[in-house]
Design a protein around this motif. Sequence first.
Motif, PDB file in Angstrom:
ATOM      1  N   ASP A   1      44.117  56.502  53.082  1.00 67.08           N
ATOM      2  CA  ASP A   1      44.700  56.707  51.750  1.00 67.08           C
ATOM      3  C   ASP A   1      44.127  55.758  50.719  1.00 67.08           C
ATOM      4  O   ASP A   1      43.728  56.154  49.637  1.00 67.08           O
ATOM      5  CB  ASP A   1      46.218  56.500  51.798  1.00 67.08           C
ATOM      6  CG  ASP A   1      46.896  57.657  52.495  1.00 67.08           C
ATOM      7  OD1 ASP A   1      46.258  58.723  52.592  1.00 67.08           O
ATOM      8  OD2 ASP A   1      48.039  57.483  52.953  1.00 67.08           O
ATOM      9  N   THR A   2      44.162  54.504  51.086  1.00 62.74           N
ATOM     10  CA  THR A   2      43.729  53.520  50.098  1.00 62.74           C
ATOM     11  C   THR A   2      43.154  52.295  50.780  1.00 62.74           C
ATOM     12  O   THR A   2      43.417  52.055  51.953  1.00 62.74           O
ATOM     13  CB  THR A   2      44.924  53.114  49.194  1.00 62.74           C
ATOM     14  OG1 THR A   2      44.450  52.291  48.131  1.00 62.74           O
ATOM     15  CG2 THR A   2      45.977  52.347  49.967  1.00 62.74           C
ATOM     16  N   ALA A   3      42.343  51.569  50.020  1.00 64.16           N
ATOM     17  CA  ALA A   3      41.791  50.314  50.527  1.00 64.16           C
ATOM     18  C   ALA A   3      41.716  49.359  49.349  1.00 64.16           C
ATOM     19  O   ALA A   3      41.419  49.773  48.229  1.00 64.16           O
ATOM     20  CB  ALA A   3      40.418  50.532  51.122  1.00 64.16           C
ATOM     21  N   VAL A   4      42.002  48.101  49.582  1.00 62.69           N
ATOM     22  CA  VAL A   4      42.012  47.111  48.512  1.00 62.69           C
ATOM     23  C   VAL A   4      41.170  45.919  48.931  1.00 62.69           C
ATOM     24  O   VAL A   4      41.303  45.419  50.042  1.00 62.69           O
ATOM     25  CB  VAL A   4      43.456  46.615  48.220  1.00 62.69           C
ATOM     26  CG1 VAL A   4      43.459  45.653  47.037  1.00 62.69           C
ATOM     27  CG2 VAL A   4      44.390  47.790  47.975  1.00 62.69           C
ATOM     28  N   ARG A   5      40.266  45.480  48.052  1.00 69.40           N
ATOM     29  CA  ARG A   5      39.577  44.209  48.324  1.00 69.40           C
ATOM     30  C   ARG A   5      40.508  43.090  47.875  1.00 69.40           C
ATOM     31  O   ARG A   5      40.903  43.019  46.712  1.00 69.40           O
ATOM     32  CB  ARG A   5      38.238  44.151  47.578  1.00 69.40           C
ATOM     33  CG  ARG A   5      37.563  42.793  47.704  1.00 69.40           C
ATOM     34  CD  ARG A   5      36.138  42.759  47.176  1.00 69.40           C
ATOM     35  NE  ARG A   5      35.233  43.441  48.086  1.00 69.40           N
ATOM     36  CZ  ARG A   5      34.377  44.388  47.728  1.00 69.40           C
ATOM     37  NH1 ARG A   5      34.291  44.755  46.480  1.00 69.40           N
ATOM     38  NH2 ARG A   5      33.602  44.959  48.620  1.00 69.40           N
ATOM     39  N   VAL A   6      40.872  42.249  48.790  1.00 70.75           N
ATOM     40  CA  VAL A   6      41.924  41.266  48.533  1.00 70.75           C
ATOM     41  C   VAL A   6      41.527  40.298  47.426  1.00 70.75           C
ATOM     42  O   VAL A   6      42.321  39.965  46.538  1.00 70.75           O
ATOM     43  CB  VAL A   6      42.262  40.497  49.832  1.00 70.75           C
ATOM     44  CG1 VAL A   6      43.252  39.377  49.555  1.00 70.75           C
ATOM     45  CG2 VAL A   6      42.816  41.459  50.885  1.00 70.75           C
ATOM     46  N   ARG A   7      40.277  39.853  47.439  1.00 73.57           N
ATOM     47  CA  ARG A   7      39.857  38.834  46.482  1.00 73.57           C
ATOM     48  C   ARG A   7      39.938  39.325  45.040  1.00 73.57           C
ATOM     49  O   ARG A   7      40.406  38.602  44.157  1.00 73.57           O
ATOM     50  CB  ARG A   7      38.408  38.414  46.805  1.00 73.57           C
ATOM     51  CG  ARG A   7      37.790  37.429  45.812  1.00 73.57           C
ATOM     52  CD  ARG A   7      36.498  36.841  46.340  1.00 73.57           C
ATOM     53  NE  ARG A   7      35.520  37.882  46.686  1.00 73.57           N
ATOM     54  CZ  ARG A   7      34.704  38.469  45.813  1.00 73.57           C
ATOM     55  NH1 ARG A   7      34.712  38.131  44.547  1.00 73.57           N
ATOM     56  NH2 ARG A   7      33.851  39.404  46.193  1.00 73.57           N
ATOM     57  N   THR A   8      39.499  40.580  44.791  1.00 68.30           N
ATOM     58  CA  THR A   8      39.392  41.050  43.415  1.00 68.30           C
ATOM     59  C   THR A   8      40.460  42.036  42.993  1.00 68.30           C
ATOM     60  O   THR A   8      40.657  42.294  41.814  1.00 68.30           O
ATOM     61  CB  THR A   8      38.026  41.741  43.201  1.00 68.30           C
ATOM     62  OG1 THR A   8      37.970  42.837  44.125  1.00 68.30           O
ATOM     63  CG2 THR A   8      36.879  40.788  43.457  1.00 68.30           C
ATOM     64  N   GLY A   9      41.116  42.629  43.974  1.00 63.53           N
ATOM     65  CA  GLY A   9      42.097  43.657  43.664  1.00 63.53           C
ATOM     66  C   GLY A   9      41.501  45.028  43.449  1.00 63.53           C
ATOM     67  O   GLY A   9      42.219  45.977  43.121  1.00 63.53           O
ATOM     68  N   GLU A  10      40.159  45.171  43.625  1.00 64.28           N
ATOM     69  CA  GLU A  10      39.519  46.484  43.475  1.00 64.28           C
ATOM     70  C   GLU A  10      40.103  47.461  44.478  1.00 64.28           C
ATOM     71  O   GLU A  10      40.444  47.071  45.595  1.00 64.28           O
ATOM     72  CB  GLU A  10      38.012  46.388  43.706  1.00 64.28           C
ATOM     73  CG  GLU A  10      37.265  45.609  42.640  1.00 64.28           C
ATOM     74  CD  GLU A  10      35.878  45.225  43.109  1.00 64.28           C
ATOM     75  OE1 GLU A  10      34.895  45.818  42.651  1.00 64.28           O
ATOM     76  OE2 GLU A  10      35.788  44.320  43.963  1.00 64.28           O
ATOM     77  N   ARG A  11      40.188  48.731  44.073  1.00 65.79           N
ATOM     78  CA  ARG A  11      40.796  49.749  44.931  1.00 65.79           C
ATOM     79  C   ARG A  11      39.839  50.890  45.207  1.00 65.79           C
ATOM     80  O   ARG A  11      38.876  51.105  44.473  1.00 65.79           O
ATOM     81  CB  ARG A  11      42.054  50.304  44.264  1.00 65.79           C
ATOM     82  CG  ARG A  11      43.211  49.325  44.319  1.00 65.79           C
ATOM     83  CD  ARG A  11      44.485  49.877  43.725  1.00 65.79           C
ATOM     84  NE  ARG A  11      45.599  49.024  44.076  1.00 65.79           N
ATOM     85  CZ  ARG A  11      46.463  49.286  45.056  1.00 65.79           C
ATOM     86  NH1 ARG A  11      46.350  50.388  45.748  1.00 65.79           N
ATOM     87  NH2 ARG A  11      47.430  48.434  45.327  1.00 65.79           N
ATOM     88  N   GLY A  12      40.155  51.647  46.265  1.00 66.52           N
ATOM     89  CA  GLY A  12      39.378  52.849  46.565  1.00 66.52           C
ATOM     90  C   GLY A  12      37.947  52.510  46.963  1.00 66.52           C
ATOM     91  O   GLY A  12      37.675  51.438  47.500  1.00 66.52           O
ATOM     92  N   PRO A  13      37.000  53.446  46.688  1.00 69.70           N
ATOM     93  CA  PRO A  13      35.614  53.252  47.108  1.00 69.70           C
ATOM     94  C   PRO A  13      35.019  51.939  46.603  1.00 69.70           C
ATOM     95  O   PRO A  13      34.161  51.363  47.263  1.00 69.70           O
ATOM     96  CB  PRO A  13      34.896  54.453  46.472  1.00 69.70           C
ATOM     97  CG  PRO A  13      35.953  55.502  46.368  1.00 69.70           C
ATOM     98  CD  PRO A  13      37.222  54.777  46.086  1.00 69.70           C
ATOM     99  N   ASP A  14      35.483  51.443  45.463  1.00 71.25           N
ATOM    100  CA  ASP A  14      34.970  50.162  44.960  1.00 71.25           C
ATOM    101  C   ASP A  14      35.253  49.000  45.902  1.00 71.25           C
ATOM    102  O   ASP A  14      34.572  47.976  45.885  1.00 71.25           O
ATOM    103  CB  ASP A  14      35.600  49.836  43.591  1.00 71.25           C
ATOM    104  CG  ASP A  14      35.109  50.799  42.521  1.00 71.25           C
ATOM    105  OD1 ASP A  14      34.050  51.437  42.769  1.00 71.25           O
ATOM    106  OD2 ASP A  14      35.784  50.920  41.485  1.00 71.25           O
ATOM    107  N   ALA A  15      36.301  49.168  46.697  1.00 71.60           N
ATOM    108  CA  ALA A  15      36.695  48.069  47.579  1.00 71.60           C
ATOM    109  C   ALA A  15      35.830  48.007  48.842  1.00 71.60           C
ATOM    110  O   ALA A  15      35.893  47.049  49.595  1.00 71.60           O
ATOM    111  CB  ALA A  15      38.167  48.229  47.982  1.00 71.60           C
ATOM    112  N   LEU A  16      35.040  49.044  49.090  1.00 71.05           N
ATOM    113  CA  LEU A  16      34.287  49.078  50.353  1.00 71.05           C
ATOM    114  C   LEU A  16      33.100  48.116  50.336  1.00 71.05           C
ATOM    115  O   LEU A  16      32.507  47.867  49.328  1.00 71.05           O
ATOM    116  CB  LEU A  16      33.809  50.501  50.642  1.00 71.05           C
ATOM    117  CG  LEU A  16      34.938  51.517  50.810  1.00 71.05           C
ATOM    118  CD1 LEU A  16      34.358  52.890  51.152  1.00 71.05           C
ATOM    119  CD2 LEU A  16      35.891  51.070  51.910  1.00 71.05           C
TER     120      LEU A  16
END
Lengths: 452, 112
Positions: free
Chosen positions: B97-112
């Motif tokens: 459903d979703t993924a979050v980069r913890v450091r920046t808060g980026e979501r979705g494909p940007d977080a990969l």
Amino acid sequence: MPPGISTLAADTPTLSSANTGFMLICSALVMIMTPGLAFFYGGMVRVKSTLNMLMMSFISLGIVTILWVLYGFSATFGTDKGGFIGWTSDYVGLSGLGITQLWDGYTIPVYVFAVFQLMFAIITPALISGALADRVKFSAWALFVALWVTVVYFPVAHWVWGAGGWLFELGVIDFAGGTAVHINAGAAALGVILVIGKRVGFKRDPMRPHSLPLVMLGAGLLWFGWFGFNAGSWLGNDDGVGAVMFINTQVATAAAMLAWLAYEKIRHGAFTTLGAASGAVAGLVAITPSGGAVSPLGAIAVGAIAGVLCAMAVGLKFKLGYDDSLDVVGVHLVGGVAGSLLVGLFATGGVQSDVKGLFYGGGLDQLGKQAVGVFAVLAYSLVASAVLAFLLDKTIGMRVDEDVEVSGIDQDEHAETAYDFSGAGGGAGSRKAVPAPSDTVAAAAPIKKVDA
Amino acid sequence: MKLITAVVKPHRLDEIKEALQAFGVQGLTVTEASGYGRQRGHTEVYRGAEYTVDLVPKIRIEVLVEDGDAEQLIDVVVKAARTGKIGDGKVWSVPVDTAVRVRTGERGPDAL
């Protein structure tokens, strides 16, 4: 080991410092066999009963040593009483011996002979413990050891080795303990397990050895110590017989290890570590009675035969349904019987004695004598040990509770566990921290005077 | 997004890692695992007594990828993991459903 052969007055032995030193070293070598045995057995049990297995051997060093000094030496090697037991009051408490008093007919002090024989008395009951893994109360075991050496080992060792002992007089050859030590312990193990029964989960739960490196360490120590056990049993080496024993010990052990491994490879498809260790021990057991009677080539035959026989025998417990946990019967009883009987076939004459076996023109005479020795010791030890176990079981109880057996005998009987799996910094539970001694704290703490 | 999970033989880890890097995967998670498939572990022999050891050591590799890359990436992993012998393992994917980069808060494909 032949006791007190009569000597002419003209060649009354005098103390030999070489033989005395040799025998003290041999005694120390035999001593290391018991801790070696502890590791051999300890590695073969599951993690939860490692310490109990080590302790069942180790405690023998305590109990038997004291009993030996108090009355064991006297009962075993004292003046014969009817072929069954010995007694010499000077030997009681080792109190009537002078430091230069020689063992009758030999060039070593009585004290040296007594200490060498003590090591045999220690390891024999320890051998039994392998059949009783995981399930016997430690207190009951300790009591069993004390009673067993008194009722079984001291008399049987007297029969076989004591001047006047009935098997000795009959001419049974047991150079270093195939009958008195291995058949004796193996039959006792069988007697006890017939009384106390199987481990919980026998034939159902996996009971894999927890540490084969420990088993190898123990087997290596046994092999090493066995040189003292066998080569020392001539009580000196003025005539080279000890050296024959030494080489035969090495040769038979090597042959038995290879034979066991070959059997396993054919039968089960792999050369196992446990097979190598077990084969070595089987060879050591088998050469013990026969090593003084056979040639090195004979020793190869003895080892190879024993290796295969013992490898076949260890599977019997699953077929017959008795739980000889670590194969004391399969290795020590079968190996001891094989080695003792093979004397009757392979004895060359002219080494330890002039007796010749069947293959060297001696006929069946010696084989018959060996069979009498084997059967007598086997039967007596089996019955007496079963009776002792039965009595202990009916009084103080031989076995721990089933839940203790399942959760681990180490924790319940010894308040310890062999290994700490909690890892760094976690899992140690709520154990109280042990405070450091106060003086250490004071010395380590920075001392700074604070002005009020 | 998809989560690709591979449970494979431990000694294939290096090949798989290299193949994933060559494919352009930026990050992955590796866990030691144990289990069995149809072959049911292995047999050990102690003094002739045979013991069946059900659970055998495996490595579990997890990678998050964009939907369009998933099928191709599965092929890459399978190719790198394969020895042709029994017990090579399995690879599967599940939607995320979703993924979050913890450091920046980026979501979705940007977080990969």
